[in-house]
Design a protein around this motif. Structure first.
Motif, PDB file in Angstrom:
ATOM      1  N   LEU A  67     -24.056 -52.664  10.591  1.00 44.24           N
ATOM      2  CA  LEU A  67     -24.642 -51.341  10.806  1.00 44.24           C
ATOM      3  C   LEU A  67     -23.899 -50.259  10.021  1.00 44.24           C
ATOM      4  CD1 LEU A  67     -25.282 -51.569  14.671  1.00 44.24           C
ATOM      5  CD2 LEU A  67     -27.016 -51.574  12.864  1.00 44.24           C
ATOM      6  N   ARG A  68     -22.881 -50.702   9.237  1.00 44.38           N
ATOM      7  CA  ARG A  68     -22.061 -49.813   8.399  1.00 44.38           C
ATOM      8  C   ARG A  68     -21.271 -48.799   9.230  1.00 44.38           C
ATOM      9  NH1 ARG A  68     -22.898 -51.166   3.429  1.00 44.38           N
ATOM     10  NH2 ARG A  68     -21.703 -49.401   2.575  1.00 44.38           N
ATOM     11  N   MET A  69     -20.934 -49.193  10.447  1.00 48.59           N
ATOM     12  CA  MET A  69     -20.061 -48.394  11.309  1.00 48.59           C
ATOM     13  C   MET A  69     -18.650 -48.979  11.165  1.00 48.59           C
ATOM     14  SD  MET A  69     -22.732 -48.198  14.544  1.00 48.59           S
ATOM     15  CE  MET A  69     -21.643 -47.242  15.605  1.00 48.59           C
ATOM     16  N   PHE A  70     -18.056 -48.744   9.989  1.00 49.02           N
ATOM     17  CA  PHE A  70     -16.860 -49.480   9.600  1.00 49.02           C
ATOM     18  C   PHE A  70     -15.641 -49.173  10.469  1.00 49.02           C
ATOM     19  CE2 PHE A  70     -19.249 -49.129   5.464  1.00 49.02           C
ATOM     20  CZ  PHE A  70     -19.698 -50.443   5.474  1.00 49.02           C
ATOM     21  N   CYS A  89     -15.789 -56.666   6.392  1.00 50.29           N
ATOM     22  CA  CYS A  89     -15.748 -55.217   6.652  1.00 50.29           C
ATOM     23  C   CYS A  89     -15.038 -54.495   5.502  1.00 50.29           C
ATOM     24  CB  CYS A  89     -15.045 -54.952   7.981  1.00 50.29           C
ATOM     25  SG  CYS A  89     -15.143 -53.233   8.531  1.00 50.29           S
ATOM     26  N   LEU A  90     -13.955 -55.071   5.029  1.00 51.62           N
ATOM     27  CA  LEU A  90     -13.214 -54.472   3.911  1.00 51.62           C
ATOM     28  C   LEU A  90     -14.018 -54.561   2.609  1.00 51.62           C
ATOM     29  CD1 LEU A  90      -9.745 -55.974   4.839  1.00 51.62           C
ATOM     30  CD2 LEU A  90     -10.285 -53.525   4.808  1.00 51.62           C
ATOM     31  N   GLN A  91     -14.672 -55.694   2.405  1.00 51.70           N
ATOM     32  CA  GLN A  91     -15.475 -55.858   1.198  1.00 51.70           C
ATOM     33  C   GLN A  91     -16.615 -54.840   1.150  1.00 51.70           C
ATOM     34  OE1 GLN A  91     -17.311 -59.709   0.811  1.00 51.70           O
ATOM     35  NE2 GLN A  91     -18.211 -59.261  -1.182  1.00 51.70           N
ATOM     36  N   GLN A  92     -17.246 -54.604   2.294  1.00 53.65           N
ATOM     37  CA  GLN A  92     -18.351 -53.642   2.352  1.00 53.65           C
ATOM     38  C   GLN A  92     -17.888 -52.230   2.012  1.00 53.65           C
ATOM     39  OE1 GLN A  92     -21.773 -54.198   3.095  1.00 53.65           O
ATOM     40  NE2 GLN A  92     -21.199 -56.306   2.730  1.00 53.65           N
ATOM     41  N   GLN A  93     -16.594 -51.974   2.161  1.00 58.51           N
ATOM     42  CA  GLN A  93     -16.031 -50.659   1.822  1.00 58.51           C
ATOM     43  C   GLN A  93     -15.366 -50.672   0.442  1.00 58.51           C
ATOM     44  OE1 GLN A  93     -14.092 -48.727   5.492  1.00 58.51           O
ATOM     45  NE2 GLN A  93     -14.166 -50.898   6.056  1.00 58.51           N
ATOM     46  N   ASN A  94     -15.636 -51.745  -0.338  1.00 61.15           N
ATOM     47  CA  ASN A  94     -15.100 -51.900  -1.701  1.00 61.15           C
ATOM     48  C   ASN A  94     -13.577 -52.030  -1.743  1.00 61.15           C
ATOM     49  OD1 ASN A  94     -17.701 -51.730  -2.801  1.00 61.15           O
ATOM     50  ND2 ASN A  94     -17.604 -49.502  -2.913  1.00 61.15           N
ATOM     51  N   GLN A  95     -12.988 -52.450  -0.625  1.00 53.16           N
ATOM     52  CA  GLN A  95     -11.546 -52.707  -0.588  1.00 53.16           C
ATOM     53  C   GLN A  95     -11.342 -54.211  -0.883  1.00 53.16           C
ATOM     54  OE1 GLN A  95      -9.618 -51.005   2.925  1.00 53.16           O
ATOM     55  NE2 GLN A  95     -11.276 -49.516   3.124  1.00 53.16           N
ATOM     56  N   PHE A  96     -11.612 -54.569  -2.133  1.00 49.13           N
ATOM     57  CA  PHE A  96     -11.727 -55.975  -2.506  1.00 49.13           C
ATOM     58  C   PHE A  96     -10.410 -56.734  -2.384  1.00 49.13           C
ATOM     59  CE2 PHE A  96     -14.992 -53.718  -5.133  1.00 49.13           C
ATOM     60  CZ  PHE A  96     -16.086 -54.158  -4.412  1.00 49.13           C
ATOM     61  N   LYS A  97      -9.308 -56.101  -2.778  1.00 53.37           N
ATOM     62  CA  LYS A  97      -8.017 -56.783  -2.734  1.00 53.37           C
ATOM     63  C   LYS A  97      -7.634 -57.144  -1.306  1.00 53.37           C
ATOM     64  CE  LYS A  97      -3.270 -56.392  -4.456  1.00 53.37           C
ATOM     65  NZ  LYS A  97      -2.300 -55.540  -5.185  1.00 53.37           N
ATOM     66  N   ASP A  98      -7.776 -56.189  -0.381  1.00 52.85           N
ATOM     67  CA  ASP A  98      -7.465 -56.465   1.029  1.00 52.85           C
ATOM     68  C   ASP A  98      -8.442 -57.484   1.608  1.00 52.85           C
ATOM     69  OD1 ASP A  98      -5.340 -54.728   1.011  1.00 52.85           O
ATOM     70  OD2 ASP A  98      -6.515 -53.011   1.696  1.00 52.85           O
ATOM     71  N   ALA A  99      -9.701 -57.401   1.189  1.00 54.25           N
ATOM     72  CA  ALA A  99     -10.703 -58.350   1.681  1.00 54.25           C
ATOM     73  C   ALA A  99     -10.322 -59.777   1.291  1.00 54.25           C
ATOM     74  CB  ALA A  99     -12.074 -57.997   1.124  1.00 54.25           C
ATOM     75  N   ARG A 115     -17.737 -65.257  -0.631  1.00 53.63           N
ATOM     76  CA  ARG A 115     -17.405 -63.830  -0.463  1.00 53.63           C
ATOM     77  C   ARG A 115     -16.082 -63.515  -1.188  1.00 53.63           C
ATOM     78  NH1 ARG A 115     -21.420 -65.021   1.592  1.00 53.63           N
ATOM     79  NH2 ARG A 115     -22.000 -64.654  -0.553  1.00 53.63           N
ATOM     80  N   ARG A 116     -15.126 -64.442  -1.091  1.00 52.39           N
ATOM     81  CA  ARG A 116     -13.855 -64.237  -1.792  1.00 52.39           C
ATOM     82  C   ARG A 116     -14.081 -64.156  -3.298  1.00 52.39           C
ATOM     83  NH1 ARG A 116     -10.359 -69.412  -2.374  1.00 52.39           N
ATOM     84  NH2 ARG A 116     -12.250 -69.785  -3.615  1.00 52.39           N
ATOM     85  N   LYS A 154     -14.465 -61.312  -8.537  1.00 50.38           N
ATOM     86  CA  LYS A 154     -15.309 -60.881  -9.655  1.00 50.38           C
ATOM     87  C   LYS A 154     -15.365 -59.359  -9.732  1.00 50.38           C
ATOM     88  CE  LYS A 154     -19.928 -61.497 -11.617  1.00 50.38           C
ATOM     89  NZ  LYS A 154     -21.269 -62.125 -11.437  1.00 50.38           N
ATOM     90  N   ALA A 155     -15.471 -58.704  -8.555  1.00 50.90           N
ATOM     91  CA  ALA A 155     -15.521 -57.243  -8.528  1.00 50.90           C
ATOM     92  C   ALA A 155     -14.220 -56.645  -9.039  1.00 50.90           C
ATOM     93  CB  ALA A 155     -15.806 -56.762  -7.103  1.00 50.90           C
ATOM     94  N   LEU A 156     -13.089 -57.261  -8.680  1.00 43.85           N
ATOM     95  CA  LEU A 156     -11.786 -56.771  -9.166  1.00 43.85           C
ATOM     96  C   LEU A 156     -11.655 -56.966 -10.667  1.00 43.85           C
ATOM     97  CD1 LEU A 156      -9.242 -57.919  -6.420  1.00 43.85           C
ATOM     98  CD2 LEU A 156      -9.890 -55.576  -7.005  1.00 43.85           C
TER      99      LEU A 156
END
Length: 366
Positions: A286-289, A316-326, A346-347, A352-354
């Motif tokens: 629901l994007r209520m991060f 949750c971290l990936q959805q917020q573009n926090q790829f390294k922590d994700a 997902r990893r 790939k995003a990084l």
């Protein structure tokens, strides 16, 4: 328990040695509904021959009625779920209207501050009114349920007793099914075992629940809900059953209703990690991060190695573009179940995003 078979059903008339051959469908008939050839010779049911059928029709009628009853109970459950959903929206509305932190209040403009202050001044009177209305409505509903239970004579049923041997047989079959379900991941064969267990004891709660879980694992979410509702009729406060319904609803995209059932489990056991994971994942979807992270962290504080909560935090971290922590949390999850393909995918998306981000920075410099 007498077997439902033409060769073994004895005539209810103890003076007759014959097996049951016929059944009576006349609603007003007072004689035994199941009867033998001798009963017929004695003139039983002679006044309404048009309502008599051979024994195999009984099993067809039982099967048809079971399906109709399931459909009816599903419909009743849906009606109750709609009421619960309305209640959930009411709670969310109350929370939004009357609860604000100091920081949230200071972010309002002066007109909004004034409106909020007017509302909370009236909070006490509104609180009492709603409390009285809800209590009266619940009391009225409980009275109606009691009247229906009495009217249907549900407390007087005497044909549902289960013999000790059937209880034992049901438990043995359940354990075999559980081995297939939990240790072997053989959900289809597990369901067959649970079905056999339920023949001997139709209210075996764990068989009902594990059959629902197996159906969920096979992606048959609507069917899972039907069977988990049966399990909840036996034990309405069984946390794993409540979680199974919440997770099935989540997978069907019915997020608000799923939260209701996850919350029910958490009311019984606030430390139920699976229900915390489920609720946290829904909030992410629901994007209520911020809210999602609080719930997922609560689960991980209880069990830092909870696989589902680890990948859920990664999501949750990936959805917020926090790829390294994700990636960190996806990797932690994969140390527990190394071959979990969804988590691997997902990893890899994060990696790939990084890489794309690094390439963009490099190109921007040069």
């Amino acid at each position: 328990m007498q077997q439902m078979n033409a060769d073994t059903i004895k005539c209810p008339n103890s003076e007759h040695a014959n097996d049951v051959k016929l059944i009576c469908f006349n609603e007003s008939c007072k004689a035994n509904r199941l009867y033998c050839i001798q009963c017929m010779k004695d003139g039983t049911h002679i006044s309404h021959p048009q309502n008599q059928q051979e024994l195999p029709m009984l099993f067809e009628f039982i099967e048809k009625t079971e399906k109709e009853c399931n459909d009816w109970m599903t419909s009743l459950n849906q009606q109750m779920d709609l009421a619960q959903q309305s209640f959930y929206f009411l709670l969310e509305g109350i929370r939004s209207k009357y609860q604000k932190t100091k920081e949230q209040f200071l972010n309002l403009n002066s007109k909004q501050m004034n409106s909020f202050f007017v509302e909370i001044i009236q909070f006490k009177s509104v609180q009492q009114t709603i409390k009285d209305q809800i209590e009266n409505s619940i009391k009225e509903l409980q009275n109606q349920m009691e009247k229906l239970t009495y009217g249907l004579k549900l407390s007087e049923l005497n044909y549902c007793s289960i013999s000790d041997s059937n209880i034992q047989k049901s438990e043995e079959l359940y354990k075999k099914g559980y081995q297939l379900y939990w240790n072997d991941d053989n959900y289809k064969e597990a369901i067959k075992m649970f079905d056999q267990a339920l023949i001997f004891n139709s209210t075996h709660q764990l068989s009902l629940q594990c059959k629902a879980q197996s159906l969920k694992m096979l992606g048959q979410y609507n069917e899972a809900i039907i069977w988990i509702d049966k399990a909840l009729q036996v034990d309405p406060k069984h946390c794993n059953s409540l979680y199974c319904k919440a997770e099935s609803l989540r997978m069907l995209g019915q997020f608000n209703e799923a939260i209701i059932w996850a919350d029910k489990a958490l009311e019984i056991d606030p430390k139920h990690c699976s229900s915390l994971f489920c609720k946290g994942t829904i909030l992410t979807q629901l994007r209520m991060f911020n809210e999602a992270m609080l719930v997922i962290e609560q689960s991980l504080s209880i069990n830092p190695n909870n696989f589902d909560s680890l990948w859920s935090k990664g999501l949750c971290l990936q959805q917020q573009n926090q790829f390294k922590d994700a990636i960190t949390f996806y990797e932690k999850a994969l140390t527990i179940i190394p071959n979990h393909q969804w988590t691997k995918n997902r990893r890899d998306e994060c990696l790939k995003a990084l890489n794309n981000k690094s390439l963009f920075k490099f190109l921007k410099i040069y």
